[in-house]
Design a protein around this motif. Structure first.
Motif, mmCIF file in Angstrom:
data_model
loop_
_atom_site.group_PDB
_atom_site.id
_atom_site.type_symbol
_atom_site.label_atom_id
_atom_site.label_comp_id
_atom_site.label_asym_id
_atom_site.label_seq_id
_atom_site.Cartn_x
_atom_site.Cartn_y
_atom_site.Cartn_z
ATOM 1 N N GLN A 89 25.540 81.693 30.605
ATOM 2 C CA GLN A 89 24.552 82.788 30.607
ATOM 3 C C GLN A 89 23.706 82.809 31.881
ATOM 4 O O GLN A 89 23.222 83.852 32.299
ATOM 5 C CB GLN A 89 23.670 82.778 29.348
ATOM 6 N N TYR A 90 23.592 81.627 32.535
ATOM 7 C CA TYR A 90 22.795 81.617 33.769
ATOM 8 C C TYR A 90 23.616 82.097 34.965
ATOM 9 O O TYR A 90 23.050 82.515 35.973
ATOM 10 C CB TYR A 90 22.118 80.256 33.957
ATOM 11 N N GLY A 91 24.931 82.116 34.786
ATOM 12 C CA GLY A 91 25.788 82.806 35.746
ATOM 13 C C GLY A 91 25.570 84.310 35.599
ATOM 14 O O GLY A 91 25.439 85.046 36.587
ATOM 15 N N ARG A 92 25.481 84.769 34.360
ATOM 16 C CA ARG A 92 25.234 86.198 34.116
ATOM 17 C C ARG A 92 23.879 86.607 34.690
ATOM 18 O O ARG A 92 23.747 87.650 35.327
ATOM 19 C CB ARG A 92 25.206 86.485 32.608
ATOM 20 N N LEU A 99 32.484 92.172 35.522
ATOM 21 C CA LEU A 99 31.190 91.495 35.701
ATOM 22 C C LEU A 99 31.200 90.113 35.042
ATOM 23 O O LEU A 99 30.587 89.164 35.522
ATOM 24 C CB LEU A 99 30.055 92.324 35.100
ATOM 25 N N ASN A 100 31.923 90.041 33.912
ATOM 26 C CA ASN A 100 32.000 88.757 33.210
ATOM 27 C C ASN A 100 32.678 87.693 34.055
ATOM 28 O O ASN A 100 32.265 86.531 34.055
ATOM 29 C CB ASN A 100 32.743 88.916 31.886
ATOM 30 N N ASP A 101 33.738 88.103 34.768
ATOM 31 C CA ASP A 101 34.434 87.141 35.637
ATOM 32 C C ASP A 101 33.504 86.703 36.755
ATOM 33 O O ASP A 101 33.447 85.526 37.116
ATOM 34 C CB ASP A 101 35.693 87.770 36.250
ATOM 35 N N ARG A 137 31.094 84.176 35.376
ATOM 36 C CA ARG A 137 31.729 82.864 35.201
ATOM 37 C C ARG A 137 31.871 82.148 36.538
ATOM 38 O O ARG A 137 31.585 80.960 36.666
ATOM 39 C CB ARG A 137 33.102 83.021 34.536
ATOM 40 N N ALA A 138 32.277 82.944 37.529
ATOM 41 C CA ALA A 138 32.452 82.356 38.869
ATOM 42 C C ALA A 138 31.115 81.854 39.397
ATOM 43 O O ALA A 138 31.024 80.773 40.005
ATOM 44 C CB ALA A 138 33.053 83.387 39.813
ATOM 45 N N ALA A 139 30.074 82.641 39.146
ATOM 46 C CA ALA A 139 28.745 82.230 39.629
ATOM 47 C C ALA A 139 28.325 80.919 38.968
ATOM 48 O O ALA A 139 27.798 80.009 39.626
ATOM 49 C CB ALA A 139 27.722 83.324 39.341
ATOM 50 N N PHE A 140 28.589 80.794 37.656
ATOM 51 C CA PHE A 140 28.191 79.554 36.978
ATOM 52 C C PHE A 140 28.998 78.360 37.484
ATOM 53 O O PHE A 140 28.448 77.272 37.668
ATOM 54 C CB PHE A 140 28.301 79.693 35.450
#
Ligand code: ARG
Length: 568
Positions: free
Chosen positions: A170-173, A212-214, A217-220
């Motif tokens: 969620q912190y990636g989001r 956006l979900n991918d 995930r990548a950001a996290f």
């Protein structure tokens, strides 16, 4: 057993045992004693059929033999009634042993020694960052704080741990949301409220554009691998969140020994996953790594998701191992809503399967769900009552009452805060914790009847009586106690028993309900027995009762996390 009669029973068993010195020890007799529910049958009774086989005599004969022969001045009366020996405690004895004993306990009244030399950790409150504190968090915060205090009161060394939810996809989001729709100024201006807004926007936009979900995930994953830029923003969000949580903790007088949240375990999980694997527990399933728990009738505990990232359970297992090593606890308690019961049962089991023999020192203390006006709580539905709003409203209502009834009162603000916060806390803690709560503003802010303010008010009343009385005299033993006085003494004598029950059941409501019993009994006593206008003898006993009542309510309020006030 009633503490009221403990010393009396002990003395009685010794006397009876002396009559039958060869056959029966005082302890054996003490085990046979009963506490008749109806006071007409005595305060303590010995069912003599329990002796008749050993003594080869009929119960009726034993009872009447004892009633005639026993020298026992501590009793006002001893009677034989159909094979029972009924003993009535003399008032003098109640005053010199029970009441005096309670007075002597002073402000330590009710304390236990069960936990001396033992350590416990309690993981409670533990909100998720970037979300505002709402009534869904009141349960864990209020119940956890009270349980911690109960353990402290029983002698335990306690570590309160705020296992902040500060790690996970969620912190990636949130990072993606901030990059797209956030601005530094707005976050600075509005704090967590703004973080909530952009987070919700993420969901709306991701419905339209699932890529956006991918991205999230990548950001996290980047964060997990130590991307400094993303981590700096995340740290900033964490700080803002903690600052807002702290405002509520300060209001409630709560502090934690540790604020190590989920992120703290980021660099400690690899070793634990390896250990689980080396112990032969890890199984591959659809790309994920799990510990199967079929043998225990539970779904598997997921350790690594198919993309290799860790989850809530991985962090909890790691945290439990870390806590054991760091604090060497005798018990580690987790307070969350009952919806998480399976999660705890699963990861406790994994700890056991890893070969640790302290699995049963891990305890989940669940509580019921909260709904608002009959509706399920959901931030997105917008019905999540914020804790700051709830407490502000409670405080301002109390302030209005004080303005109206007692406009010249000093410390209005302080009293309004203590009573307002107390009303909300008491409302939360007066029903059994596992019961679902339907939050109703009017109930939480009710100041009449069986409420927190009523208990605080009774406390203030005892303080003002004692202040007027000045120096206290030793309670006089030459007095016949009236029913209200006896009731009061026996209620007060039950305090430590109630503390133990609350400790064993992890149930703060045992204390809240007991406090109501004490207040009802006290207000009846106060109504029926004049104190300051009474004779010296009566006054000495009644003031002693007042003093013990004040100490008991004072400690009881502390145990449920409420503040006391000497004036209302
Ligand atoms: N952050 C979680 C939540 O808000 C509660 C964490 C409870 N503690 C734990 N060790 N899992 O639901």
């Amino acid at each position: 057993m009633q503490k009221f009669a403990t010393l009396f029973s002990k003395a009685l068993s010794e006397k009876i045992s002396a009559v039958y010195s060869v056959e029966l020890s005082p302890e054996e007799i003490a085990d046979m004693l009963e506490y008749p529910p109806d006071s007409k049958m005595g305060d303590v009774a010995l069912p003599c059929f329990k002796l008749s086989r050993t003594l080869r005599t009929s119960p009726v004969q034993i009872a009447s033999g004892l009633a005639d022969g026993l020298e026992f001045p501590e009793a006002s009366r001893i009677e034989a009634v159909s094979g029972y020996l009924n003993a009535f405690i003399s008032d003098g004895y109640v005053i010199t042993s029970t009441l005096k004993g309670l007075v002597d306990e002073g402000e330590n009244i009710g304390r236990l020694t069960d936990g001396v030399g033992k350590t416990m950790c309690i993981d409670y409150s533990s909100p998720n960052m970037a979300k505002r504190f709402h009534i869904g968090h009141l349960g864990t915060t209020a119940i956890g704080n009270s349980i911690k205090r109960i353990y402290e009161f029983a002698g335990y060394k306690c570590y309160g741990i705020n296992h902040l939810g500060d790690w996970g996809t969620q912190y990636g989001r949130l990072a993606v949301a901030y990059e797209r729709w956030g601005s530094r100024e707005e976050v600075e201006r509005l704090g967590v409220k703004e973080l909530e807004r952009i987070y919700q926007k993420f969901y709306i936009e991701a419905e339209k554009d699932p890529s956006l979900n991918d991205e999230a995930r990548a950001a996290f994953t980047k964060m997990e691998n130590g991307d400094e830029e993303l981590l700096a923003i995340w740290r900033w969000f964490r700080e803002i969140s903690l600052k807002e949580f702290m405002a509520t903790y300060n209001l409630l007088g709560i502090d934690f020994e540790s604020y190590s949240g989920e992120s703290f375990y980021n660099d400690k999980m690899d070793a634990v996953v390896r250990e689980i694997d080396e112990k032969g527990l890890l199984v591959e399933s659809d790309g994920a790594k799990i510990v199967p728990l079929d043998d225990y009738n539970m779904p598997p505990c997921i350790i690594l998701k198919s993309d290799g990232s860790t989850i809530y359970a991985t962090r909890d297992i790691t945290a439990a191992l870390y806590r054991k090593k760091t604090y060497n606890f005798d018990k580690c308690i987790y307070v969350t809503d009952a919806g998480q019961s399976l999660h705890f049962a699963q990861f406790f089991k994994v700890i056991g399967l890893m070969g640790y023999d302290w699995e049963d020192q891990l305890v989940h203390v669940p509580y019921g769900k909260i709904s608002v006006g009959g509706q399920k709580l959901a931030t997105r539905a917008g019905n999540a009552v914020l804790l700051t709003d709830l407490f502000d409203e409670a405080i301002s209502r109390v302030r209005a009452v004080i303005e109206e009834k007692n406009p010249d009162c000093e410390n209005k603000e302080e009293i309004a805060r203590k009573v307002g916060v107390g009303a909300v806390l008491f409302n939360q803690l007066s029903t059994g914790r596992i019961k679902d709560i339907n939050f109703i503003w009017e109930d939480a802010l009710n100041f009449d009847g069986n409420t927190g303010p009523y208990v605080q008010y009774t406390y203030a009343r005892t303080c003002s009586i004692l202040e007027k009385a000045g120096e206290l005299a030793e309670p006089s033993a030459d007095l016949e106690l009236c029913a209200d006085e006896k009731e009061m003494i026996s209620t007060l004598a039950r305090f430590s028993e109630r503390v133990r029950q609350a400790l064993e059941e992890h149930e703060p409501s045992v204390i809240s309900r007991y406090l109501l019993d004490v207040c009802h009994a006290f207000n009846r006593f106060y109504h029926n027995c004049p104190i300051l206008r009474a004779s010296d003898e009566e006054k000495s006993v009644r003031l002693a009762i007042c003093q013990v009542t004040r100490n008991v309510i004072g400690n009881g309020l502390w145990l449920i996390g409420m503040e006391k006030t000497e004036k209302i």
